[in-house]
Design a protein around this motif. Sequence first.
Motif, short mmCIF file in Angstrom:
data_model
loop_
_atom_site.label_atom_id
_atom_site.label_comp_id
_atom_site.label_asym_id
_atom_site.label_seq_id
_atom_site.Cartn_x
_atom_site.Cartn_y
_atom_site.Cartn_z
N ILE A 236 0.85 -1.19 0.00
CA ILE A 236 0.00 0.00 0.00
C ILE A 236 0.88 1.24 0.00
O ILE A 236 2.01 1.21 0.55
N ASP A 237 0.36 2.29 -0.60
CA ASP A 237 1.09 3.56 -0.67
C ASP A 237 1.56 3.96 0.74
O ASP A 237 0.77 3.96 1.68
N PHE A 238 2.83 4.27 0.88
CA PHE A 238 3.37 4.52 2.23
C PHE A 238 2.85 5.80 2.87
O PHE A 238 3.04 6.02 4.06
N ARG A 239 2.13 6.64 2.10
CA ARG A 239 1.59 7.86 2.70
C ARG A 239 0.28 7.60 3.45
O ARG A 239 -0.18 8.42 4.22
N THR A 240 -0.32 6.46 3.20
CA THR A 240 -1.58 6.14 3.89
C THR A 240 -1.28 5.79 5.35
O THR A 240 -0.32 5.07 5.61
N SER A 241 -2.12 6.29 6.25
CA SER A 241 -1.87 6.05 7.67
C SER A 241 -1.93 4.55 7.98
O SER A 241 -2.94 3.89 7.69
N PRO A 242 -0.88 4.00 8.59
CA PRO A 242 -0.89 2.56 8.92
C PRO A 242 -2.07 2.20 9.82
O PRO A 242 -2.63 1.12 9.71
N THR A 243 -2.45 3.12 10.70
CA THR A 243 -3.58 2.82 11.60
C THR A 243 -4.83 2.55 10.79
O THR A 243 -5.57 1.60 11.06
N ASP A 244 -5.08 3.37 9.76
CA ASP A 244 -6.28 3.18 8.94
C ASP A 244 -6.23 1.85 8.20
O ASP A 244 -7.23 1.12 8.12
N VAL A 245 -5.06 1.54 7.64
CA VAL A 245 -4.92 0.29 6.85
C VAL A 245 -5.17 -0.91 7.76
O VAL A 245 -5.97 -1.80 7.45
N ILE A 246 -4.48 -0.90 8.91
CA ILE A 246 -4.58 -2.05 9.82
C ILE A 246 -6.02 -2.18 10.32
O ILE A 246 -6.58 -3.28 10.34
N THR A 274 8.70 -0.39 5.07
CA THR A 274 8.36 0.67 4.12
C THR A 274 9.59 0.86 3.24
O THR A 274 10.70 1.03 3.76
N LYS A 275 9.40 0.77 1.96
CA LYS A 275 10.54 0.84 1.06
C LYS A 275 10.04 1.32 -0.30
O LYS A 275 8.96 0.90 -0.74
N ASP A 276 10.80 2.17 -0.94
CA ASP A 276 10.45 2.66 -2.28
C ASP A 276 9.00 3.12 -2.37
O ASP A 276 8.24 2.66 -3.22
N SER A 277 8.58 3.95 -1.50
CA SER A 277 7.23 4.51 -1.41
C SER A 277 6.12 3.46 -1.29
O SER A 277 4.97 3.73 -1.56
N VAL A 278 6.49 2.28 -0.86
CA VAL A 278 5.48 1.24 -0.66
C VAL A 278 5.59 0.73 0.77
O VAL A 278 6.69 0.51 1.27
N ALA A 279 4.44 0.59 1.43
CA ALA A 279 4.44 -0.02 2.77
C ALA A 279 3.95 -1.45 2.62
O ALA A 279 2.92 -1.68 1.99
N GLN A 280 4.73 -2.38 3.18
CA GLN A 280 4.33 -3.79 3.06
C GLN A 280 3.63 -4.22 4.35
O GLN A 280 4.19 -4.08 5.44
N TYR A 281 2.41 -4.75 4.19
CA TYR A 281 1.65 -5.22 5.34
C TYR A 281 1.51 -6.74 5.26
O TYR A 281 1.41 -7.28 4.16
N ALA A 282 1.48 -7.37 6.43
CA ALA A 282 1.25 -8.82 6.46
C ALA A 282 -0.05 -9.08 7.20
O ALA A 282 -0.21 -8.64 8.33
N VAL A 283 -0.96 -9.78 6.52
CA VAL A 283 -2.18 -10.23 7.20
C VAL A 283 -1.89 -11.63 7.69
O VAL A 283 -1.51 -12.50 6.91
N ALA A 316 -0.71 -0.10 -3.53
CA ALA A 316 0.40 0.67 -4.09
C ALA A 316 0.57 0.37 -5.57
O ALA A 316 0.39 -0.77 -6.00
N ILE A 317 0.87 1.41 -6.32
CA ILE A 317 1.20 1.20 -7.73
C ILE A 317 2.72 1.16 -7.78
O ILE A 317 3.37 2.09 -7.28
N PRO A 318 3.31 0.08 -8.30
CA PRO A 318 4.76 0.04 -8.33
C PRO A 318 5.28 1.22 -9.15
O PRO A 318 4.96 1.33 -10.34
N ALA A 319 5.93 2.13 -8.51
CA ALA A 319 6.38 3.32 -9.23
C ALA A 319 7.68 3.80 -8.63
O ALA A 319 7.93 3.65 -7.45
N ALA A 320 8.51 4.33 -9.46
CA ALA A 320 9.73 4.95 -8.98
C ALA A 320 9.73 6.37 -9.52
O ALA A 320 9.79 6.57 -10.73
N SER A 321 9.58 7.34 -8.64
CA SER A 321 9.54 8.72 -9.11
C SER A 321 10.79 9.43 -8.62
O SER A 321 11.24 9.22 -7.50
#
Length: 513
Positions: A236-246, A274-283, A316-321
């Motif tokens: 997921i996009d790393f700018r999204t609040s982790p609290t909301d995602v979780i 969190t890496k390359d503007s992507v946050a990795q979550y594990a369910v 997250a959209i895989p993107a490198a800006s």
Amino acid sequence: MSFWSLFGEQLWAARTPILILAYILTRALSRLSPQIERYHMRAALTLLLGHLVALAISTGQIVSGYEGHIAGITSFAFELLAIISIGVTALFRAVLPRVGLRLPRILVDLLTGVGVLVVFIAVGRRAGFSVAGLITTSAVVTAVIGFSLQDTLGNIMGGLSLQLDKSIAVGDWVSLGPGEPAGRVTEVRWRYTAIEMRTWDTVIVPNGVLVKSKVTIIGRSTGQPAWTRRQVDFFIDFRTSPTDVIEAMEKVLRNDPPANVARDPAPHVLLLSTKDSVAQYAVRYWLTDVVPDDPTDSAVRIRCWFALRRAGISLAIPAASVFLTQETPERAERKTNREIDQRLRALKKVDLFSGLTAKLQRALADQLEFMPFAVGEAVTREGEKDDGLFMIVEGHALVRIGKDHETPKEVARLGPGQFFGEMSLMTGEARTASVIAATELLCYRMNKSAFQQILEETPMIADQVAEVLAKRKTALSAAQNERDESRRKREVESEKQDLLGRIRGFFGLDASQ
Ligand code: CMP
């Protein structure tokens, strides 16, 4: 003597009718146990028929005056083999499993092998030669055979130990290495173990290899049900609040778990990286039936996908800006203005500051610091020195006292538009309480010099703060007294129990008196 009367005599002498009866009984028993393979009874019948035929030939030979013994010995050998075959099936395959004692297949085979060896010795003795002697004198041959059968023997011993120590049993779901697909053990044979994969293929693993390698038995854990923990990753996009995602994912999985997802332990979500503007979550969830693992993962992914969409969170959209922005004075000013606007909006939400003049509000906004907190974080800690005043813009906070107690006492819950930290700011004393983020909490912090400026320009603010402060102080001391009172009661009670125990001990009374 006629053939038939001699044949009858021979039959009785060999106790063949008893053997036939035993065969019939065992056959009836084996029909009741579907797990007994039919070929065991077929083998017993073949041996029995062999015995009867050989006995008939031997009778014929005697009647016709022929001297040879071969047919008689053959009939004896068939008879003993039939006894072993029927006995082993009746005892180890039919009766003992019924009383809950199921010997490993390999052990039953081994016992049968020993029985066959004894038959050879007995038959050899009747025929006039020593089978035991033959075995011991051919040590060199045995060594050569043993050497050439090294691997096979390793597999056999492996199979034997697997069955005896029950480390892997038929029906277990196993994986032969990390990330390897899982399969179900269908057979543990002398030489190999067969594992049926979900692809409808069977993997044959030599037992020697199996005992030497690391095997994961899926869902086996002492004292726990046969469940296994699965992990499904989300990006997921790393700018999204982790609290909301979780919260979005945990809520849907806990309230409405897909089939085969355990409710307890509940599914949970972790922010892994969190890496390359992507946050990795594990369910993570517990699978209650190890068979449909991928379909359940898929169901979990689908539930979470919809829950995220409902919460307005996109994957997250895989993107490198590469950001190439020139920092010009205009741009810096634009940014500052945007930030100041946000702070002014926040100030207007706080009753205390909403009445200030626009000029003062603007001066104050300049000095505010944005402070976000995650759930459970302490914004202030009881007893610590710090003089910031916090205004809540979004979320809720709990005010607690008694940091040294096992269970701190909750004094109040504060929400958007309210402020805290005024006590230390006004009096210079340590924090009177801990303020903890009950949800994700967005605050602005104002320091002492900023507040001083407001006081100088609008002295009536001191009045308002003093009023809030006084009310809170009263509530705080009431809560403290209540806590002290209950602690005092507990201390008296424990002192009483202690003395009671000593009195009882002194007079030799038991606790029920
Ligand atoms: P301070 O002592 O600086 O830090 C802890 C803060 O908790 C305190 O200021 C108050 O702002 C707040 N607080 C203490 N007691 C209460 C109460 N009874 N109700 C609401 N807020 C309180």
